[in-house]
Design a protein around this motif. Sequence first.
Motif, PDB file in Angstrom:
ATOM      1  N   LEU A  41      31.090  65.055  48.052  1.00 11.61           N
ATOM      2  CA  LEU A  41      30.223  65.101  47.111  1.00 11.61           C
ATOM      3  C   LEU A  41      30.618  66.100  46.144  1.00 11.61           C
ATOM      4  CD1 LEU A  41      30.051  68.808  47.619  1.00 11.61           C
ATOM      5  CD2 LEU A  41      32.206  69.974  47.267  1.00 11.61           C
ATOM      6  N   LEU A  42      31.434  65.328  45.190  1.00 11.81           N
ATOM      7  CA  LEU A  42      31.454  65.138  44.044  1.00 11.81           C
ATOM      8  C   LEU A  42      30.306  64.292  43.462  1.00 11.81           C
ATOM      9  CD1 LEU A  42      32.788  64.707  41.390  1.00 11.81           C
ATOM     10  CD2 LEU A  42      33.846  62.478  41.978  1.00 11.81           C
ATOM     11  N   LEU A  43      30.238  63.623  44.276  1.00 13.33           N
ATOM     12  CA  LEU A  43      28.215  61.779  43.976  1.00 13.33           C
ATOM     13  C   LEU A  43      27.152  63.019  43.985  1.00 13.33           C
ATOM     14  CD1 LEU A  43      29.140  59.554  46.174  1.00 13.33           C
ATOM     15  CD2 LEU A  43      28.631  59.433  43.523  1.00 13.33           C
ATOM     16  N   LEU A  94      43.198  61.513  48.356  1.00  9.65           N
ATOM     17  CA  LEU A  94      44.680  61.434  47.126  1.00  9.65           C
ATOM     18  C   LEU A  94      44.384  59.259  47.473  1.00  9.65           C
ATOM     19  CD1 LEU A  94      47.015  61.678  45.499  1.00  9.65           C
ATOM     20  CD2 LEU A  94      48.385  61.525  47.623  1.00  9.65           C
ATOM     21  N   ARG A  95      44.639  59.523  46.507  1.00  8.16           N
ATOM     22  CA  ARG A  95      44.410  57.356  46.274  1.00  8.16           C
ATOM     23  C   ARG A  95      45.547  57.433  44.857  1.00  8.16           C
ATOM     24  NH1 ARG A  95      37.623  56.157  46.601  1.00  8.16           N
ATOM     25  NH2 ARG A  95      37.961  58.487  45.107  1.00  8.16           N
ATOM     26  N   ALA A  96      46.291  55.975  45.099  1.00  5.71           N
ATOM     27  CA  ALA A  96      45.991  54.974  44.530  1.00  5.71           C
ATOM     28  C   ALA A  96      46.042  53.495  44.200  1.00  5.71           C
ATOM     29  CB  ALA A  96      48.228  54.958  44.448  1.00  5.71           C
ATOM     30  N   GLY A  97      46.063  53.385  43.143  1.00  8.93           N
ATOM     31  CA  GLY A  97      45.414  52.109  42.876  1.00  8.93           C
ATOM     32  C   GLY A  97      46.220  50.829  42.411  1.00  8.93           C
ATOM     33  N   TYR A  98      45.555  49.961  41.298  1.00  8.92           N
ATOM     34  CA  TYR A  98      45.123  49.176  40.591  1.00  8.92           C
ATOM     35  C   TYR A  98      44.800  48.192  40.218  1.00  8.92           C
ATOM     36  CZ  TYR A  98      49.033  45.885  38.194  1.00  8.92           C
ATOM     37  OH  TYR A  98      49.602  44.882  37.696  1.00  8.92           O
ATOM     38  N   LEU A 136      46.720  52.792  39.339  1.00  9.58           N
ATOM     39  CA  LEU A 136      46.215  54.239  38.505  1.00  9.58           C
ATOM     40  C   LEU A 136      46.038  55.283  39.852  1.00  9.58           C
ATOM     41  CD1 LEU A 136      42.813  51.526  39.341  1.00  9.58           C
ATOM     42  CD2 LEU A 136      43.980  52.606  37.751  1.00  9.58           C
ATOM     43  N   LEU A 137      45.573  56.866  39.651  1.00  4.46           N
ATOM     44  CA  LEU A 137      45.981  57.498  40.588  1.00  4.46           C
ATOM     45  C   LEU A 137      44.831  58.798  40.729  1.00  4.46           C
ATOM     46  CD1 LEU A 137      48.087  59.463  42.895  1.00  4.46           C
ATOM     47  CD2 LEU A 137      48.345  60.689  40.475  1.00  4.46           C
ATOM     48  N   ASN A 138      44.303  58.779  41.720  1.00  7.89           N
ATOM     49  CA  ASN A 138      42.765  59.783  41.737  1.00  7.89           C
ATOM     50  C   ASN A 138      42.985  60.963  43.105  1.00  7.89           C
ATOM     51  OD1 ASN A 138      40.339  60.107  43.471  1.00  7.89           O
ATOM     52  ND2 ASN A 138      38.943  59.750  41.148  1.00  7.89           N
ATOM     53  N   VAL A 139      42.678  61.925  43.011  1.00 15.23           N
ATOM     54  CA  VAL A 139      43.013  63.136  43.541  1.00 15.23           C
ATOM     55  C   VAL A 139      41.187  64.381  43.209  1.00 15.23           C
ATOM     56  CG1 VAL A 139      44.908  64.808  43.707  1.00 15.23           C
ATOM     57  CG2 VAL A 139      45.058  63.593  42.764  1.00 15.23           C
ATOM     58  N   ALA A 140      41.517  65.052  44.716  1.00 15.81           N
ATOM     59  CA  ALA A 140      40.168  65.755  44.531  1.00 15.81           C
ATOM     60  C   ALA A 140      40.824  66.575  45.107  1.00 15.81           C
ATOM     61  CB  ALA A 140      39.470  65.078  44.721  1.00 15.81           C
ATOM     62  N   ALA A 170      34.615  75.364  44.850  1.00 11.85           N
ATOM     63  CA  ALA A 170      34.669  74.620  43.856  1.00 11.85           C
ATOM     64  C   ALA A 170      35.975  73.457  43.644  1.00 11.85           C
ATOM     65  CB  ALA A 170      35.075  75.060  42.542  1.00 11.85           C
ATOM     66  N   TRP A 171      35.598  71.948  43.076  1.00 16.65           N
ATOM     67  CA  TRP A 171      36.673  71.439  43.383  1.00 16.65           C
ATOM     68  C   TRP A 171      36.864  71.095  42.232  1.00 16.65           C
ATOM     69  CZ3 TRP A 171      37.707  68.364  47.723  1.00 16.65           C
ATOM     70  CH2 TRP A 171      36.938  68.791  48.665  1.00 16.65           C
ATOM     71  N   ILE A 172      38.497  70.609  42.134  1.00 13.72           N
ATOM     72  CA  ILE A 172      39.380  69.900  41.297  1.00 13.72           C
ATOM     73  C   ILE A 172      39.786  68.584  40.887  1.00 13.72           C
ATOM     74  CG2 ILE A 172      41.366  70.393  39.160  1.00 13.72           C
ATOM     75  CD1 ILE A 172      41.868  73.196  40.882  1.00 13.72           C
ATOM     76  N   LEU A 173      39.001  68.117  40.231  1.00 15.94           N
ATOM     77  CA  LEU A 173      39.089  66.505  40.131  1.00 15.94           C
ATOM     78  C   LEU A 173      39.635  65.773  39.262  1.00 15.94           C
ATOM     79  CD1 LEU A 173      35.523  65.982  40.326  1.00 15.94           C
ATOM     80  CD2 LEU A 173      36.852  65.551  42.929  1.00 15.94           C
TER      81      LEU A 173
END
Length: 351
Positions: free
Chosen positions: A8-10, A210-214, A260-264, A270-273
């Motif tokens: 959806l974000l894309l 919810l994603r996390a990374g490096y 890293l942390l990535n949340v939608a 609407a979406w909060i990113l």
Amino acid sequence: MNRSPARLLLALLAAAPPLHAQQPWIAAEVRLERDDQVRTALHAAAELGRYLGPNATLALAVAADRIGGDGPDATSPETSTASVGLRGTLGFPPARLGLEVGAGALLGVPAGGDAGGGAEPVVHAALRRDLGRATAVRLRAARERYTATLASLDTLVLAHTLEVALDRSAAPGWAGEAVARRTDFGDANPVTTAYAWVLAPLSRSTAHSLRAGYAVGWQDAAHSTWTALGTAPAGPYPKQVSGRYSPYYSPHDVLTHSALLNVAVAAGSAWILADGSVGVRATETAPVMVRASAAAAATLGFYEREFRPYRARVSLVVPAADRTSVTVALGYERTAHYRTGTLRLAFARSL
């Protein structure tokens, strides 16, 4: 229809293709940026485009920039420029290839560079080869104006960039990217950049992700552009002299490791990113200017140091009406030498 947050974000943020495929589109953006050099930049851009066929687009792009230094003296540099150009895309589905080319004229630039002031051509081209499974190889070349330092505002500095990337950044689950870049400023002192990052899904539904990374990154230039500022300081000597990068930033063995942390999250329609990073370990060989005496010229030296980079960004993406989206975004970033805050407002609509 349920859609994952990433997809959806894309769909909402893409300026081309537009929100409804095969329809003409209009997109606009205003961005305010301020860093601690102190430098303030106001950028406005608009694009009007249409499809020429199922796999070809053409867009008219215009932009204006006003960038100034906010130092205490009255001679702080300032620049105002405008640009107009065309951007086109062409797809070759049987070969899984996509091509994007843009060219324009930058108007009102200061003296320097190849043109010596007045107007300057800017171009970029990118070739993308789809490998399947949301992964692609990307090649990019560009000739653009550089304005990231105070010293680059009243003198035209041109950046010639070559980049190759393995790109899986748009995947909704596991995502990542590996990039190698070389930026040449025309003085036999190119800046080399290499970085890679990966995000792993921790939790996902139709209403959240919810994603996390490096991430790991490295930057280096052969010679430092750090120069002394001001008059000779009062003793005792030897004494460190304040300095700045002029005319462009020249990192020396900057190595960063970041979490890293990535949340939608859905908020009605609407979406909060939100996404961010914090340095786990970061080091550089930093420059320093030292005067041995009041009569002596400042000499350049180096020392090893650690620093703590971080980045935080939050966006609200709102479907304002059918075929329309509005994005409001706030960001803050700390690098080896600069801290930058950004406010962005963007609009996109299919016509």
